[in-house]
Every structure is written in C-alpha cells, then in structure tokens.
Motif scaffolding. Sequence first.
Motif, PDB file in Angstrom:
ATOM      1  N   ARG A   1       0.884  -1.122  -0.123  1.00 44.99           N
ATOM      2  CA  ARG A   1      -0.052   0.068  -0.105  1.00 44.99           C
ATOM      3  C   ARG A   1       0.904   1.265   0.070  1.00 44.99           C
ATOM      4  O   ARG A   1       2.049   1.287   0.616  1.00 44.99           O
ATOM      5  N   ASP A   2       0.264   2.448  -0.409  1.00 43.31           N
ATOM      6  CA  ASP A   2       1.372   3.321  -0.908  1.00 43.31           C
ATOM      7  C   ASP A   2       0.557   4.649   0.166  1.00 43.31           C
ATOM      8  O   ASP A   2       1.057   5.922   0.099  1.00 43.31           O
ATOM      9  N   ASP A   3      -0.278   4.182   1.312  1.00 40.99           N
ATOM     10  CA  ASP A   3      -0.784   5.344   2.181  1.00 40.99           C
ATOM     11  C   ASP A   3      -0.616   4.694   3.621  1.00 40.99           C
ATOM     12  O   ASP A   3      -0.549   3.493   3.812  1.00 40.99           O
ATOM     13  N   CYS A   4      -0.901   5.421   4.444  1.00 43.31           N
ATOM     14  CA  CYS A   4      -0.669   5.114   6.058  1.00 43.31           C
ATOM     15  C   CYS A   4      -2.068   4.539   6.238  1.00 43.31           C
ATOM     16  O   CYS A   4      -3.150   5.090   6.042  1.00 43.31           O
ATOM     17  N   PRO A   5      -2.084   3.302   7.115  1.00 42.99           N
ATOM     18  CA  PRO A   5      -3.440   2.874   7.280  1.00 42.99           C
ATOM     19  C   PRO A   5      -4.139   3.627   8.617  1.00 42.99           C
ATOM     20  O   PRO A   5      -5.304   3.488   9.050  1.00 42.99           O
ATOM     21  N   TRP A   6      -3.309   4.547   9.311  1.00 39.24           N
ATOM     22  CA  TRP A   6      -3.651   5.150  10.541  1.00 39.24           C
ATOM     23  C   TRP A   6      -4.332   6.809   9.972  1.00 39.24           C
ATOM     24  O   TRP A   6      -5.231   6.918  10.277  1.00 39.24           O
ATOM     25  N   CYS A   7      -3.454   7.250   9.088  1.00 47.85           N
ATOM     26  CA  CYS A   7      -3.936   8.823   8.856  1.00 47.85           C
ATOM     27  C   CYS A   7      -4.285   9.091   7.206  1.00 47.85           C
ATOM     28  O   CYS A   7      -4.584  10.035   7.082  1.00 47.85           O
ATOM     29  N   GLY A   8      -3.804   8.010   6.428  1.00 54.29           N
ATOM     30  CA  GLY A   8      -3.996   8.173   5.042  1.00 54.29           C
ATOM     31  C   GLY A   8      -2.837   8.876   4.407  1.00 54.29           C
ATOM     32  O   GLY A   8      -2.968   9.298   2.993  1.00 54.29           O
TER      33      GLY A   8
ATOM     34  N   ARG B   1       7.284   3.433   8.095  1.00 50.47           N
ATOM     35  CA  ARG B   1       6.798   4.590   8.962  1.00 50.47           C
ATOM     36  C   ARG B   1       6.078   5.816   8.281  1.00 50.47           C
ATOM     37  O   ARG B   1       6.762   6.047   7.338  1.00 50.47           O
ATOM     38  N   CYS B   2       5.084   6.299   8.801  1.00 55.72           N
ATOM     39  CA  CYS B   2       4.532   7.467   8.288  1.00 55.72           C
ATOM     40  C   CYS B   2       5.320   8.554   8.673  1.00 55.72           C
ATOM     41  O   CYS B   2       5.307   8.858  10.178  1.00 55.72           O
ATOM     42  N   ALA B   3       5.771   9.403   8.158  1.00 54.39           N
ATOM     43  CA  ALA B   3       6.370  10.675   8.179  1.00 54.39           C
ATOM     44  C   ALA B   3       5.522  11.747   8.609  1.00 54.39           C
ATOM     45  O   ALA B   3       5.902  12.723   9.512  1.00 54.39           O
ATOM     46  N   ASP B   4       3.930  11.666   8.754  1.00 54.10           N
ATOM     47  CA  ASP B   4       3.306  12.567   9.377  1.00 54.10           C
ATOM     48  C   ASP B   4       2.835  12.031  10.905  1.00 54.10           C
ATOM     49  O   ASP B   4       2.866  12.919  11.766  1.00 54.10           O
ATOM     50  N   CYS B   5       2.243  10.868  10.787  1.00 54.04           N
ATOM     51  CA  CYS B   5       1.772  10.412  12.225  1.00 54.04           C
ATOM     52  C   CYS B   5       2.584   9.462  13.143  1.00 54.04           C
ATOM     53  O   CYS B   5       2.348   9.158  14.199  1.00 54.04           O
ATOM     54  N   ALA B   6       3.660   9.208  12.268  1.00 53.09           N
ATOM     55  CA  ALA B   6       4.717   8.092  12.864  1.00 53.09           C
ATOM     56  C   ALA B   6       4.419   6.849  13.233  1.00 53.09           C
ATOM     57  O   ALA B   6       4.694   6.019  13.978  1.00 53.09           O
TER      58      ALA B   6
END
Length: 369
Positions: free
Chosen positions: A30-37, A62-67
């Motif tokens: 997947r190319d998006d974060c499952p927590w914040c998108g 690791r998501c660079a926005d929500c970690a």
Amino acid sequence: MDLAQQTAERRPACLARLAEGTAPFHEPRRDDCPWCGSHRLQVRVRTPDLVQGKPGHFTLARCADCAHTFQNPRLSPEGLEFYRLGSGRQDLGHRDFWRQDLCHGVGGAAAAILTRGRPSRTRQLAGVRALSRIVEPESWLDVGTGRARFPAAAKELLPYTAFDGLDGDPGLAEAVRRGRIEEAHRGRLTDLAGRLAGRYDVLSMIHYLQRRPDPRAELRAARTVLRPGGHLLIEAPDPQSRSARLLGKWWASYRQPRHPHFVPLANLCRELDELGFTVVGVDRRSPHVPSDLTTACALLLNRVLPDPDVPWHPRPPAAPLLRLRRAAWWAAIPLLALAQAADVLLAPLLTRTGFGNAYRVIARKEPEG
C-alpha cells in the motif's frame, strides 16, 4: 513422535507451499498510511524471519506525518497461516508462544537464560496496581490472555475480582480448570464484542494491539464490552523507543512478520479520546521489559547459527552439523548471561532516558449523553 520425525512429516507439504516462492504470502503493497492516510511513507526496517528462520523478507514502513509504523506489504491469510506455527509445535496463544518460539531457536540452557528476560511478576502487576488505585473492579476481561497467567497473578492484588479470558488459544479450557480465570471466551474480540456488550468493569490488552490487523477495530470492540465508567488497560511496544532505533531489526518487539502494527502513544491517546475515553494514566517506565540486549544477541546468534532441521529445507542435516550447532550455542551462554545482566542493571537508567521499550495507558469509558 520426536521433533525430527514431525519435521520430516511436514517437509513435503511445506516445500509444496514454497514452490511458487513467498509472493502469495503477501498482500499488495500500500502507498498510504493505514492510520492517517498520508502518502509520506518511509522504510523503517527490512528484515527476514529472525526467530523461526522461515523464508521471506519483510518491511516495516513509518508514516512521516503521524509516526504510525506498520508492515508493508502485510501478510495475506495464507502468509499468516504459514508464519504462525513453529516447526512441529502445537498452536499456542501468543504470550506462551513467545517462550516456545525462542526456545526452539536457541535451545537448551541458552533458552533458559533468554526466557528469564520475559516480563517479571513485579512488572506484570505494575499495571494492576496502577489501576487498583483508581477503581476496584468486580469483573475483568483479559484479551489475548494465552494460558491466563496474567489474570492468575492479578488475583493476588484483586482477590475479589472475577477474571475472564479471551483468546484463540485452545488451552483456555485448561486455564479455567486450573482456576486462573472463571470464564473463557474463545475467538476474536471484534467477533465477540456484541455478545459481551457492557459486561466488564475492566478490559486489559497486554501486548495485544501490535498483533491485530486493525487496532482501531479492537479499540472500538473494547469500548463495546466495557460498562460506562469502565477502564481499559493497554500495554504495547513503544515504536518511538530509542532502543527500537538503535537495535533496528534486532529489536525484540518488532518480531517480524508476526506484528503488523506499532501505534505511537500520542496516536493511541487521540484515538481513545475520539472514542469517548478519558486517559487517566500514562507510563513509559514501569512497562519496560529488561530483555532488549539479551534478545538481540539471541536473534543474532540464531541468524548466524540457524536450526538446520526445519521442514522448509529439502533434506535433514547431517548429525555432525547438529552437534556443532548445539556446541556453539553452549559456547554462547556467557554472552547471553552478560547481556541479561546488562539489561537488568541498566534498566533504571534506560527507562529514564527514552530507551524504555513499552508504554502503558489506562483510560476510562465516559458515559454517553
């Protein structure tokens, strides 16, 4: 039947499953974060299976926005089944499988040293003490309870609380027979929440969320099961721990490919707030399990000296190779003992300097309206 015979019997089926490689064991990346998108994803860890040594490589993003840190690509249902079981061992609940998993890898006396690093009784009860200062519960559901050792220990502090357990572990019935829990619910929390709605004063998730494919669904189910004013106790690995950054793939809590999600503390607290909980306690020190160095050494040794008699190898090993590996592990015992001593002695300093490997959250479900 001994382990070698069980391995030989499993070998043809295992090799047949691997005939097409490990690609069927993974879902699409997947190319998006499952927590914040967010689409700002970074690779945090690439690792093989360091515990059982099964074929395949795994990535934590690791998501660079929500970690939020998550397995990407995630295991498919076929992959979950393939990597879930050990070589020739029975299906165990997660909390008990941890010991079995590592003992299989390190063997004998080395395993005895390693597994002393598991959560101590004192650490296990720290959360119970923290919660008992807030409320005296009549009923408590321990989710992912394994063989219900945590409820058995908690009864020492809360003798008048009725403890139940929920897990997929077939050993739950044995836990009832031994008096560790009063009632066993076998299955998934998300499936059973409706039947258990509003039944419990406390629900505990001890190192549970990181194993579930949808942590948010688990939190919603927990809210359903709790009574208004009930409390949720969560302990989970801390992906923002300095130990995780320092040790990388050798950090014990990563345990790829079995842990698909690592929720940062801030994300969890915000989610609980949105679900109608009030966070009444946070602790990043006492939940620390002093075993990071010990387990990192054991995983490294297990990588260098893997078990040669496994069903995903086409033929059994020669006897001299088995003897050589056993001798090497015996020689490694002083290293593991030294690492264990360092883990214990340095724990007070590590937990004060951001190296604690776990956090605890206690949250109260507020009445609706």
